[in-house]
Design an enzyme around this catalytic site. Structure first.
Site, mmCIF file in Angstrom:
data_model
loop_
_atom_site.group_PDB
_atom_site.id
_atom_site.type_symbol
_atom_site.label_atom_id
_atom_site.label_comp_id
_atom_site.label_asym_id
_atom_site.label_seq_id
_atom_site.Cartn_x
_atom_site.Cartn_y
_atom_site.Cartn_z
ATOM 1 N N ASP A 49 23.847 -12.019 -39.193
ATOM 2 C CA ASP A 49 23.079 -11.945 -37.963
ATOM 3 C C ASP A 49 23.263 -13.296 -37.271
ATOM 4 O OD1 ASP A 49 21.457 -11.285 -35.887
ATOM 5 O OD2 ASP A 49 19.760 -10.637 -37.100
HETATM 6 C C1 BGC Z 1 19.439 -9.969 -33.638
HETATM 7 C C2 BGC Z 1 20.532 -8.937 -33.859
HETATM 8 C C3 BGC Z 1 21.486 -8.961 -32.701
HETATM 9 C C4 BGC Z 1 22.058 -10.356 -32.537
HETATM 10 C C5 BGC Z 1 23.041 -10.489 -31.405
HETATM 11 C C6 BGC Z 1 20.029 -11.339 -33.325
HETATM 12 O O1 BGC Z 1 19.035 -12.230 -32.960
HETATM 13 O O2 BGC Z 1 18.633 -10.057 -34.781
HETATM 14 O O3 BGC Z 1 19.958 -7.674 -34.018
HETATM 15 O O4 BGC Z 1 22.498 -8.026 -32.900
HETATM 16 O O5 BGC Z 1 20.987 -11.264 -32.307
HETATM 17 O O6 BGC Z 1 22.410 -10.372 -30.197
#
Ligand code: BGC
Length: 784
Positions: A281
Site C-alpha cells: 500500500d
Molecule cells: C490506500 C489504498 C490506495 C492507495 C493509492 C492508500 O492510501 O490505502 O487503498 O489504493 O492509497 O491511492
C-alpha cells in the site's frame, strides 16, 4: 502513446542512481528475450528501479521532495512502475479504486477535454445485491473504462471485513462475512480482468480500521485470521487469480503485512498458489529490505530512499540479488500481460453513457428495503406531490472519501431523480435546502487535496425546519421523504455519537416531519444515504418505510426513484448486521485500538504512536456473534424486503450422509402480485465436538432471476468438505467434526424457512496448513 516511446531510461532513474554509470552495451528487448534472460542482462541499478515505483505526484510540494522522479502517465492516477526502455519494458499505470477509475477529470494543457469516469455504487452497495453476475458486469464495464483511459492495473477491489460499524472505509468494503466478500471480489476481479487489465485486491490483511493505520498492530488469533480475515482473500485468489495483491499498512501479530514472509509467501503463494505480484500500500512499512525478502515484489508509490537502501543492501551482501531477481520476475510477468506492453491504443473515450446506465441498474439492485408498513412503497399512483426533506435529498452522497472517490461528470440527486420520474416536488423546500447547503459550502471551502484527503471538510449539519413551514408543506403535499446521509472515509473512523447514531438535528428532522405528516394521515419515507451500519432504533418508529440507498454512485437519484416508484422491485439484502445499539457491537471494546503514545514508530513516510488492535471477539464477527449469543439486532444480516413475497419449498439434499460433497436444492416461488428477485441463503450449523463454533455460518447464496407472479425457480447449492470445516488452532488444520450438520435455507440469517440435516460419520482433517502468524501476546478471546 507517443510520449512513452520517447522516454529515455536515464531520464527516469532517480538521480542518485544515475551517478552509478550503468554499463549499457546490449539492448535485448523483453520478447523475443524471455523474462529470465532480460533479468540476467539488467544492471543492479536497473533491477532496483523495477522493484521501486516511480514516485507520487502530489500538488503539495512536501511530497515531491521525498519521492523519486515522476514520469508521465495518466494524470491523477495513483502511480506508475518504472520503465526500462533499453530493455523494452514500459511502465504500468496504476489507478484507484473500488468505486471506479480515479483520475484527474481535467488537464491544464487540454482545455475543453474531459476525463470523467463513472462513479459506481460503493462496495457495500454492490455486495448488498448478492448478485455475482451483476458485479461481474460492473467489473467488465469498470475494466473497460480503465483500459480506455490508459490504466494497466486497478487498485481494487477492497475486501477487508466490516468488523465495526465505525470503520472509516466500510463503504468500500463488502461485508462482515468472508464468503460474500470473497465471492463478490472474485466476480469483480473476473470482470475487470476480462478486459486484459489487472486488479490489486486489497488490503491484505486485517486492516479493519483507519486510526493510526501506518503504526497499528492487529493482534488476532490464528483461527479468526483463517476463518474470517484471510478467507475472502483465499476465495478471491483461488477463484479469480488477481494479477496483484496489495499488502496492508498494518502489522499483523507484530510484523508489518508488507514485511511478512508468513503472510506473503507461506500463506498467499505456497498454500493458495498465488502467482501474481504483491505491491505495498502507498508508503507502507518500515524496512524495504524486509519487504523485498517477504516477496513484496513492488514498493509503491516508490521513494528514492527505498531504492537507495535496497541498492546498498545488495552491494553489502545484506540482500541477495537473487531476491531482487525473483521479485522482478513476477513484475515482468505481469508487465507482459499489460495493455502498456501490448502498446494498446487507448481511446480516452470509454462508453460513459452505457456505464451510467449500468451504474443506475446496479445501484437499484443493491438497495435494501428495511421497512414498508402498509405497503406505502412503491409510491401509489395517486401520489404526485412530494415534500422532500433532509440535506441529502439535495446533496446526495455518491461515495466515501479518500482513494475510493471518483471524479464523475455528474451526480443525480434525489430531487433530480424524482423529478425525472415525473413527480411534482416542492420548489420552496428545494430552494431553502439548496441555498442552505450552498451557503455552508461557501463558508467551509474544501482544503488543498492532501489535507482534504486526510481530513475531509464535514458536510453541512442537518437543516433546521420550523413548524410553520412544515405545517404549510403538509397541506400541499401527498407524502414526505426525508433523506439522511453519513459519510466516512479513508483515514477517518467514525465515532458512536453523530456517526453511528444520528445527530440531534437529524433525529429532530425525522420526528417533526413524521409528527406533522402523520397528524394529517400522510406517510413518511426515510432514505438512508449511508456506507456502513447506523442506528435505526432511536427513530425507526417514526418512519412508514425505510430504504437504504447506500452511497449509490453517480446515478443514485435515478436509482432511488426507480425503487420508490416500483419501476424496480427492491431485492437487496443486508451484507452486514444493523445492531440495535453500538453497545451490542462485539468489537466495541477494542475499536479502534489502544494507542501507546510513549512508543513512537517511525515508518518510511511518517511516525506515530504504536497502536494495538486486539480482535478479542475472535471469530464472532457480525451475525456470527449476534446469532450465537442471542443478541437481537435492529435488522439482521441477510435481511431485506421486497414488494412481493416468496415461498420456499421442497428442500432436498442429495444424501443424509456426507460423502465428499452434498447437494441441496430448494424451490422459490413468487406468490405475490409483482415480479421480483429473491436472495436465497444457505447457512450451516456444525457439531461442536472438538472446538466451539458459531451458531451458523453462511455457506452459499444465490439470487433468483426476475420471477413473475406465480413463477418458480429451483436453486442448487453444493457443499464441499471444506465448507464443513473449522480451523483448529492446536492442529493448524481445517477439521470437520463427525456428527450432525444442519442445512438452513433462509431469507435472512434469522428468517430460516427450511432445514435438513445430514451426518458426517468420521472426523475429517480437510487441510493441514502452516503454523504461522501466531499472536505474540495473549488474546482474551470470546468463546462460546
Ligand atoms: C490506500 C489504498 C490506495 C492507495 C493509492 C492508500 O492510501 O490505502 O487503498 O489504493 O492509497 O491511492
Amino acid at each position: 502513446m507517443t510520449f512513452r516511446s520517447t522516454l529515455l531510461l536515464l531520464s527516469i532513474l532517480p538521480l542518485h542512481l544515475i551517478a552509478q554509470n550503468i554499463p549499457v552495451k546490449i539492448n535485448p528487448q523483453l520478447t523475443p528475450y524471455t523474462v529470465k534472460e532480460i533479468i540476467k542482462t539488467m544492471t543492479l541499478v536497473e533491477k532496483v528501479n523495477m522493484v521501486v515505483g516511480n514516485g507520487f505526484k502530489m500538488p503539495e510540494d512536501n511530497f515531491q521532495s521525498v519521492v523519486g522522479n515522476t514520469q508521465e502517465g495518466v494524470p491523477g492516477a495513483a502511480g506508475t512502475t518504472n520503465a526500462n526502455l533499453r530493455l523494452g519494458i514500459p511502465y504500468m499505470v496504476l489507478s484507484d479504486g473500488p468505486a471506479g477509475v480515479r483520475i484527474d477529470p481535467l488537464r491544464e494543457d487540454q482545455p475543453g477535454k474531459t476525463y470523467y469516469a463513472t462513479a459506481w455504487p460503493v462496495g457495500i452497495s454492490l455486495a448488498s445485491s448478492w448478485d455475482v453476475d451483476l458485479v461481474k458486469t460492473v467489473g467488465v464495464a469498470m475494466g473497460h473504462e480503465a483500459k480506455e483511459y490508459g490504466i494497466d492495473i486497478m487498485l481494487a477491489p477492497a475486501l477487508n471485513i466490516q468488523r465495526n460499524p465505525l470503520g472509516g472505509r466500510n463503504f468500500e468494503y463488502y461485508s462482515e462475512d468472508p464468503l460474500i466478500s470473497g465471492m463478490i471480489t472474485s466476480a469483480m476481479v473476473n470482470g475487470i480482468q476480462s478486459n486484459g487489465v489487472g486488479t490489486s485486491i486489497k488490503h491484505f490483511v486485517a486492516n479493519e480500521q483507519e486510526k493510526n493505520r501506518f503504526t497499528a498492530n492487529t493482534v488476532v488469533s490464528e483461527r479468526a485470521l483463517r476463518e474470517i480475515y484471510l478467507k475472502g482473500f483465499e476465495i478471491a485468489v483461488k477463484n479469480s487469480h488477481p494479477w496483484t495483491v496489495m499488502s496492508a499498512y498494518n502489522q499483523v501479530n507484530g510484523t508489518y503485512a508488507s514485511e511478512s514472509q508468513d503472510l506473503l509467501k507461506t500463506i498467499l503463494r505456497k498454500e493458495w498458489g498465488f502467482t501474481g505480484i504483491v505491491m505495498t500500500d502507498w508508503f507502507s512499512g518500515k524496512e524495504p529490505i524486509a519487504q523485498m525478502l517477504a516477496g513484496n515484489n513492488l514498493l509503491m508509490p516508490g521513494m528514492a530512499s527505498q531504492a537507495k537502501q535496497i541498492l546498498e543492501a545488495v552491494k553489502t551482501g545484506k540482500l541477495s540479488e537473487k531476491v531482487l531477481d525473483e521479485n522482478i520476475e513476477g513484475i515482468l510477468n505481469i508487465i507482459l500481460k499489460s495493455p502498456s506492453f501490448r502498446h494498446y491504443k487507448y481511446s480516452n473515450q470509454p462508453d460513459l453513457k452505457r456505464n451510467g446506465q449500468i451504474a443506475r441498474e446496479t445501484a437499484a439492485e443493491g438497495m435494501v428495503l428495511l421497512k414498508n408498513d402498509e405497503q406505502v412503497l412503491p409510491i401509489a399512483q395517486r401520489i404526485h406531490r412530494i415534500a422532500l426533506f433532509g440535506n441529502n435529498s439535495y446533496d446526495l452522497i455518491t461515495g466515501g472519501t479518500g482513494s475510493g472517490q471518483v471524479n464523475c461528470a455528474y451526480r443525480i440527486s434525489l430531487v433530480q431523480g424524482l423529478s425525472n420520474a415525473g413527480y411534482t416536488l416542492d420548489k420552496e423546500l428545494e430552494k431553502l435546502y439548496t441555498d442552505y447547503i450552498t451557503g455552508y459550502k461557501s463558508t467551509h471551502p474544501k482544503k488543498p487535496m492532501l489535507q482534504e484527503y486526510l481530513h475531509p471538510t464535514p458536510s453541512a449539519p442537518e437543516y433546521t425546519l420550523d413548524n410553520d413551514l412544515l405545517n404549510k408543506k403538509v397541506v400541499i403535499s401527498d407524502i414526505a421523504i426525508v433523506a439522511i446521509g453519513k459519510k466516512l472515509g479513508e483515514g477517518n473512523d467514525g465515532k458512536p455519537e453523530n456517526d453511528f447514531y444520528l445527530t440531534v438535528a437529524e433525529k429532530t428532522a425525522i420526528r417533526i416531519v413524521a409528527d406533522a405528516f402523520h397528524a394529517q394521515n400522510k406517510k413518511v419515507i426515510i432514505v438512508l444515504n449511508i456506507g456502513s451500519a447506523i442506528d435505526v432504533m432511536q427513530w425507526k418508529d417514526y418512519a412508514d418505510a425505510i430504504l437504504i440507498s447506500w452511497q449509490p454512485g453517480q446515478e443514485g437519484g435515478n436509482a432511488i426513484a426507480d425503487i420508490l416508484t416500483g419501476k424496480v422491485n427492491p431485492s437487496g439484502k443486508l451484507a452486514i448486521t444493523f445492531p440495535a445499539s453500538y453497545n451490542d457491537v462485539p468489537s466495541k471494546k477494542d475499536f479502534p485500538g489502544k494507542e501507546f503514545p510513549e512508543k513512537i514508530i517511525k515508518t518510511i513516510i511518517t511516525k506515530g504512536p504504536y497502536t494495538e488492535d486486539v480482535y478479542e471477539e475472535g471469530i464472532y464477527v457480525g451475525y456470527r456473534y449476534y446469532n450465537s449469543f442471542n443478541v437481537k439486532p435492529a435488522y439482521e444480516f441477510g435481511y431485506g424486503r421486497s414488494y412481493t413475497q416468496f415461498v420456499y419449498s421442497n428442500l432436498k439434499i442429495s444424501s443424509s450422509t456426507f460423502n465428499g460433497k452434498i447437494k441441496a436444492s430448494v424451490t422459490i416461488t413468487n406468490n405475490g402480485k409483482v415480479a421480483g428477485k429473491e436472495v436465497v441463503q444457505l447457512y450451516l450449523s456444525a457439531p461442536t465436538k472438538s472446538i466451539y463454533k458459531p451458531a451458523e455460518e453462511l455457506k452459499g447464496f444465490a439470487k433468483t432471476k426476475l420471477l413473475n407472479s406465480g413463477e418458480s425457480q429451483t436453486i442448487c447449492f453444493i457443499l464441499n468438505t471444506k465448507d464443513l470445516a473449522s480451523f483448529n488452532t492446536t492442529l493448524s488444520s481445517w477439521i470437520a467434526d463427525a456428527g450432525s450438520y444442519t442445512i438452513k435455507i433462509g431469507a435472512s440469517s434469522e428468517d430460516i424457512k427450511l432445514t435438513k440435516s445430514f451426518t458426517l460419520i468420521k472426523d475429517l482433517i480437510v487441510e493441514k496448513v502452516n503454523k504461522v502468524l501466531v499472536p505474540q501476546v495473549q488474546i482474551n478471546e470470546l468463546i462460546r
